[in-house]
Design an enzyme around this catalytic site. Structure first.
Site, PDB file in Angstrom:
ATOM      1  N   GLU A  22       0.841  -1.194   0.000  1.00 44.14           N
ATOM      2  CA  GLU A  22       0.000   0.000   0.000  1.00 44.14           C
ATOM      3  C   GLU A  22       0.877   1.244   0.000  1.00 44.14           C
ATOM      4  O   GLU A  22       2.069   1.192   0.316  1.00 44.14           O
ATOM      5  CB  GLU A  22      -0.922   0.007   1.220  1.00 44.14           C
ATOM      6  CG  GLU A  22      -0.190   0.098   2.549  1.00 44.14           C
ATOM      7  CD  GLU A  22      -1.106   0.502   3.678  1.00 44.14           C
ATOM      8  OE1 GLU A  22      -1.671   1.613   3.597  1.00 44.14           O
ATOM      9  OE2 GLU A  22      -1.243  -0.266   4.644  1.00 44.14           O
ATOM     10  N   LYS A 156      -3.795  -2.306  14.806  1.00 46.13           N
ATOM     11  CA  LYS A 156      -3.308  -1.256  15.699  1.00 46.13           C
ATOM     12  C   LYS A 156      -3.976  -1.359  17.069  1.00 46.13           C
ATOM     13  O   LYS A 156      -5.169  -1.631  17.182  1.00 46.13           O
ATOM     14  CB  LYS A 156      -3.563   0.103  15.070  1.00 46.13           C
ATOM     15  CG  LYS A 156      -2.884   0.254  13.707  1.00 46.13           C
ATOM     16  CD  LYS A 156      -3.302   1.532  13.021  1.00 46.13           C
ATOM     17  CE  LYS A 156      -2.674   1.640  11.639  1.00 46.13           C
ATOM     18  NZ  LYS A 156      -3.205   0.633  10.697  1.00 46.13           N
TER      19      LYS A 156
END
Length: 264
Positions: A22, A156
């Site tokens: 990405e 995360k």
């Protein structure tokens, strides 16, 4: 509107390994000039393992799978580079916008081009206090219908990790720890939650991918959670303290806003 670089096209034709990357992680996740340096280091890390990197982005309204140095500099260094999720791609292509792709906007184009492996830091998930805000990342829904293997370091820690794992199960996305029976927490080796499956070699991962193809059912992704080495992780006590302070700090403005609306 879809441009596959010559290097990536030749590698796919020769059935050589290609790894999708990405671009948001560098374009929006890092300050200059570190963004370009890290982008080049990520590509070099893929090359050192014998694969071809395919960084995905949308410079000037065209979806590129594999960037040359000039376009990589454009995506990481130019002003006005948008953060593009999967829903944003048709809009960006139609109006000629430039943007960096998130996990959801990288996985689907990569799979369309025939790339089966996508490496990233940590995809999004279910946000804390979901029952109130119903905030859930598109990084969850798109992999539920995209046949690609996502190698990551978990999600995360600011997210609701157990809710994210539960959501992935509901969506039919397979999750396996790589060399671990614990789900990593991005910058932590262990998020505090287990995984049901452990894969220990690249050959085992490849065997799962072949089994997915052979079953010919729905086409969800495979998430391979590879933890950061314990000696390189953030200090868990420091991480817990900073995260708790940040969560308390973010809750105070929200509480003040809610009280203001009640008074009105």
């Amino acid at each position: 509107m879809l441009v596959v670089s010559e290097e990536v096209r030749e590698a796919l034709a020769a059935r050589r390994p290609v790894v999708a990357l990405e671009s948001t992680i560098v374009a929006h996740g890092l300050p200059r000039p570190h963004d370009l340096r890290v982008a080049l280091e990520l590509e070099e890390a893929v090359r050192q393992e014998g694969a071809v990197p395919a960084t995905i982005a949308v410079p000037d309204g065209r979806l590129h799978i594999g960037l040359d140095r000039k376009r990589l500099e454009r995506v990481t260094g130019a002003e006005g580079i948008r953060k593009l999720g999967h829903r944003d791609l048709p809009l960006a292509l139609a109006v000629g916008a430039s943007g960096a792709t998130t996990v959801s906007a990288t996985a689907q184009p990569a799979a369309t081009a025939g790339i089966r492996v996508f490496a990233t830091g940590g995809p999004g998930g279910v946000h804390r206090e979901w029952t109130a805000a119903q905030d859930e990342s598109a990084d969850l829904r798109l992999p539920a219908r995209t046949r690609i293997t996502v190698v990551c370091a978990g999600v995360k820690s600011i997210l609701d990790v157990p809710a994210t794992l539960q959501r992935l199960e509901t969506l039919g996305v397979a999750v396996a720890g790589y060399g671990t029976d614990r789900f990593p927490g991005f910058r932590l080796s262990d998020s505090g939650h287990p995984v049901d499956w452990t894969l220990r070699t690249p050959e085992e991962v490849a065997a799962v991918m072949r089994a997915q193809d052979a079953l010919r059912g729905p086409e969800p992704a495979l998430i391979v959670a590879h933890p950061v080495p314990k000696e390189e992780q953030l200090d868990p006590e420091l991480h817990a303290r900073v995260l708790a302070e940040a969560l308390r700090g973010s809750a105070r403005p929200a509480a003040r806003t809610a009280k203001a609306w009640v008074r009105r």
